[in-house]
Motif scaffolding. Structure first.
Motif, PDB file in Angstrom:
ATOM      1  N   ILE A 113     -33.718   8.964  18.090  1.00 35.05           N
ATOM      2  CA  ILE A 113     -34.904   8.610  18.966  1.00 35.05           C
ATOM      3  C   ILE A 113     -35.874   9.359  19.562  1.00 35.05           C
ATOM      4  O   ILE A 113     -37.140   9.153  19.457  1.00 35.05           O
ATOM      5  N   ASP A 114     -35.222  10.098  20.051  1.00 34.14           N
ATOM      6  CA  ASP A 114     -35.568  11.017  20.736  1.00 34.14           C
ATOM      7  C   ASP A 114     -36.261  12.258  20.276  1.00 34.14           C
ATOM      8  O   ASP A 114     -37.832  12.431  20.527  1.00 34.14           O
ATOM      9  N   ARG A 115     -36.115  12.503  18.814  1.00 33.00           N
ATOM     10  CA  ARG A 115     -36.798  12.876  18.077  1.00 33.00           C
ATOM     11  C   ARG A 115     -38.018  12.155  17.634  1.00 33.00           C
ATOM     12  O   ARG A 115     -39.077  13.289  17.617  1.00 33.00           O
ATOM     13  N   MET A 116     -38.290  11.136  17.788  1.00 33.65           N
ATOM     14  CA  MET A 116     -39.252  10.248  16.939  1.00 33.65           C
ATOM     15  C   MET A 116     -40.251  10.772  18.040  1.00 33.65           C
ATOM     16  O   MET A 116     -41.442  10.655  18.348  1.00 33.65           O
ATOM     17  N   ARG A 117     -39.814   9.864  19.305  1.00 37.08           N
ATOM     18  CA  ARG A 117     -40.727  10.275  20.703  1.00 37.08           C
ATOM     19  C   ARG A 117     -41.311  11.347  20.827  1.00 37.08           C
ATOM     20  O   ARG A 117     -42.914  12.006  21.238  1.00 37.08           O
ATOM     21  N   VAL A 118     -40.867  12.781  20.534  1.00 35.47           N
ATOM     22  CA  VAL A 118     -41.186  13.747  20.689  1.00 35.47           C
ATOM     23  C   VAL A 118     -42.643  13.831  19.522  1.00 35.47           C
ATOM     24  O   VAL A 118     -43.465  14.546  19.796  1.00 35.47           O
ATOM     25  N   LEU A 119     -41.912  13.736  18.723  1.00 34.60           N
ATOM     26  CA  LEU A 119     -42.762  13.568  17.318  1.00 34.60           C
ATOM     27  C   LEU A 119     -44.664  12.674  17.999  1.00 34.60           C
ATOM     28  O   LEU A 119     -45.421  12.711  17.343  1.00 34.60           O
ATOM     29  N   ASP A 120     -43.503  11.482  18.558  1.00 31.92           N
ATOM     30  CA  ASP A 120     -45.620  10.888  19.145  1.00 31.92           C
ATOM     31  C   ASP A 120     -45.947  11.330  20.154  1.00 31.92           C
ATOM     32  O   ASP A 120     -47.431  11.398  20.482  1.00 31.92           O
ATOM     33  N   GLY A 121     -45.264  12.071  20.964  1.00 34.41           N
ATOM     34  CA  GLY A 121     -46.064  13.262  22.064  1.00 34.41           C
ATOM     35  C   GLY A 121     -46.878  14.351  20.896  1.00 34.41           C
ATOM     36  O   GLY A 121     -47.198  14.904  22.208  1.00 34.41           O
ATOM     37  N   THR A 122     -46.340  14.867  19.826  1.00 34.17           N
ATOM     38  CA  THR A 122     -47.007  15.944  18.906  1.00 34.17           C
ATOM     39  C   THR A 122     -47.674  16.037  17.900  1.00 34.17           C
ATOM     40  O   THR A 122     -49.170  16.578  17.990  1.00 34.17           O
ATOM     41  N   LEU A 123     -48.152  14.646  18.088  1.00 38.89           N
ATOM     42  CA  LEU A 123     -48.879  14.951  16.600  1.00 38.89           C
ATOM     43  C   LEU A 123     -50.263  13.857  17.113  1.00 38.89           C
ATOM     44  O   LEU A 123     -49.834  12.873  17.947  1.00 38.89           O
ATOM     45  N   PRO A 124     -51.366  14.401  16.564  1.00 43.14           N
ATOM     46  CA  PRO A 124     -52.697  12.967  16.811  1.00 43.14           C
ATOM     47  C   PRO A 124     -52.748  11.947  16.753  1.00 43.14           C
ATOM     48  O   PRO A 124     -52.179  11.259  16.047  1.00 43.14           O
ATOM     49  N   GLU A 125     -53.805  10.728  17.182  1.00 46.32           N
ATOM     50  CA  GLU A 125     -52.580   9.839  17.500  1.00 46.32           C
ATOM     51  C   GLU A 125     -53.386   9.099  16.266  1.00 46.32           C
ATOM     52  O   GLU A 125     -53.195   7.802  15.541  1.00 46.32           O
ATOM     53  N   ARG A 126     -54.505   9.675  15.162  1.00 45.32           N
ATOM     54  CA  ARG A 126     -55.084   8.595  14.225  1.00 45.32           C
ATOM     55  C   ARG A 126     -54.068   9.085  13.127  1.00 45.32           C
ATOM     56  O   ARG A 126     -54.813   9.299  11.546  1.00 45.32           O
ATOM     57  N   ASP A 127     -54.076  10.421  13.125  1.00 44.78           N
ATOM     58  CA  ASP A 127     -52.834  10.727  12.237  1.00 44.78           C
ATOM     59  C   ASP A 127     -52.006   9.981  11.790  1.00 44.78           C
ATOM     60  O   ASP A 127     -51.046   9.452  12.482  1.00 44.78           O
ATOM     61  N   GLY A 128     -52.170  10.035   9.421  1.00 50.85           N
ATOM     62  CA  GLY A 128     -51.317   8.636   9.253  1.00 50.85           C
ATOM     63  C   GLY A 128     -49.760   8.867   9.638  1.00 50.85           C
ATOM     64  O   GLY A 128     -48.985   8.056  10.638  1.00 50.85           O
ATOM     65  N   VAL A 129     -49.073   9.885   9.506  1.00 48.81           N
ATOM     66  CA  VAL A 129     -47.601  10.018  10.074  1.00 48.81           C
ATOM     67  C   VAL A 129     -47.473   9.641  11.918  1.00 48.81           C
ATOM     68  O   VAL A 129     -46.402   8.597  11.720  1.00 48.81           O
ATOM     69  N   ALA A 130     -48.865  10.406  12.598  1.00 47.80           N
ATOM     70  CA  ALA A 130     -48.194   9.531  13.917  1.00 47.80           C
ATOM     71  C   ALA A 130     -48.842   7.995  14.015  1.00 47.80           C
ATOM     72  O   ALA A 130     -47.423   7.446  14.535  1.00 47.80           O
ATOM     73  N   VAL A 131     -49.570   7.247  13.144  1.00 44.28           N
ATOM     74  CA  VAL A 131     -49.069   5.426  13.277  1.00 44.28           C
ATOM     75  C   VAL A 131     -47.233   5.358  12.460  1.00 44.28           C
ATOM     76  O   VAL A 131     -47.386   4.653  13.232  1.00 44.28           O
ATOM     77  N   PHE A 132     -47.410   6.131  11.239  1.00 54.02           N
ATOM     78  CA  PHE A 132     -45.948   5.312  10.849  1.00 54.02           C
ATOM     79  C   PHE A 132     -45.160   5.955  12.136  1.00 54.02           C
ATOM     80  O   PHE A 132     -43.818   5.124  12.047  1.00 54.02           O
ATOM     81  N   ASN A 133     -44.984   6.556  12.282  1.00 55.83           N
ATOM     82  CA  ASN A 133     -43.718   6.705  13.724  1.00 55.83           C
ATOM     83  C   ASN A 133     -43.868   6.375  15.136  1.00 55.83           C
ATOM     84  O   ASN A 133     -42.455   5.866  15.059  1.00 55.83           O
ATOM     85  N   ARG A 134     -44.914   6.103  15.306  1.00 59.43           N
ATOM     86  CA  ARG A 134     -44.650   4.367  16.487  1.00 59.43           C
ATOM     87  C   ARG A 134     -44.631   3.574  15.769  1.00 59.43           C
ATOM     88  O   ARG A 134     -43.839   2.855  16.381  1.00 59.43           O
ATOM     89  N   VAL A 135     -44.438   2.698  14.539  1.00 57.47           N
ATOM     90  CA  VAL A 135     -43.818   2.039  14.331  1.00 57.47           C
ATOM     91  C   VAL A 135     -42.256   2.081  13.960  1.00 57.47           C
ATOM     92  O   VAL A 135     -41.627   0.797  14.722  1.00 57.47           O
ATOM     93  N   TYR A 136     -41.924   2.640  13.846  1.00 56.44           N
ATOM     94  CA  TYR A 136     -40.399   3.283  12.935  1.00 56.44           C
ATOM     95  C   TYR A 136     -40.205   3.079  14.546  1.00 56.44           C
ATOM     96  O   TYR A 136     -38.546   3.499  14.522  1.00 56.44           O
ATOM     97  N   LEU A 137     -40.995   3.994  15.547  1.00 52.64           N
ATOM     98  CA  LEU A 137     -39.777   4.023  16.964  1.00 52.64           C
ATOM     99  C   LEU A 137     -39.432   3.133  17.285  1.00 52.64           C
ATOM    100  O   LEU A 137     -38.605   2.226  17.590  1.00 52.64           O
TER     101      LEU A 137
END
Length: 228
Positions: A15-39
């Motif tokens: 969870i911490d690792r996904m939260r770090v990704l959430d804070g570093t990826l641009p909001e519109r980035d496709g990986v960021a979109v999935f990461n928010r869902v998976y988090l």
């Protein structure tokens, strides 16, 4: 209680690792979109375990962690300029495409993670716990039920436009061909097949590669760029 705390620590780490990704990826980035869902999925699973909604907390936590590690390994591979599994490549290739909508990114990631990673995570968990896939069926089903409920919410939150316009939206037709329920059923079958083939490593690897490729093809179709 001490045993439960021991097994919740790895969940906190992913969870911490996904939260770090959430804070570093641009909001519109496709990986960021999935990461928010998976988090959100992983946090919900963690709450379910804490609330005692899994009969076997140890099995549920192990499956959850093995599952998350597959996604995080794909992210790490791309960060290190290595090729991720075929199922993940379309999401990373199209992550910044202006013609792909957020809902497509979310569902393509879910498709890759459910269609390929969950089957392998289930086999990993069986090896870790020295059990058979059937012993984890309840945990598998509960995880699947949670994902289905979240998929419905994701479609509602990310589907653009009022309901009356959605009928004519090409996104509606594209995503209507994919079902998480069907993907989950196929994953259960794939996991049982991989487990049955564990004594034939060459055949098991060929099966895994074909699964990876097929899931990647479905993800690529889900990421078809669409007109505004």
């Amino acid at each position: 209680m001490a045993q439960l705390e021991h097994f919740t620590t790895p969940v906190d780490r992913v969870i911490d690792r996904m939260r770090v990704l959430d804070g570093t990826l641009p909001e519109r980035d496709g990986v960021a979109v999935f990461n928010r869902v998976y988090l959100a999925v992983t946090e919900a699973l963690d709450r379910y375990v804490t609330a005692g909604r899994f009969a076997d907390a140890r099995a549920a936590i192990t499956l959850d962690v093995r599952f998350a590690e597959r996604y995080l390994a794909a992210v790490g591979a791309v960060a290190d300029d290595r090729r991720p599994p075929a199922c993940w490549r379309p999401l990373f290739q199209y992550r910044r495409h202006p013609g792909v909508r957020p809902l497509q990114f979310a569902l393509a990631g879910i498709n890759a993670h459910i269609g390929h990673d969950l089957a392998l995570a289930l086999v990993d968990t069986c090896r870790t716990l020295d059990c058979e896939p059937v012993d984890l069926e309840d945990e598998f089903d509960r995880v699947g039920d949670l994902l289905v409920s979240l998929e419905e919410r994701i479609r509602e939150d990310l589907m653009p436009g009022p309901d009356l316009l959605q009928i004519a939206d090409p996104l509606t037709h594209l995503l209507g061909a994919w079902s998480l329920d069907r993907a989950r059923d196929a994953t259960w079958t794939a996991a049982r097949a991989l487990w049955a083939l564990r004594g034939l490593p060459d055949v098991a690897e060929e099966f895994r590669e074909r699964l990876d490729t097929a899931v990647g093809f479905a993800s690529r179709m889900l990421l078809t760029p669409l007109p505004d």
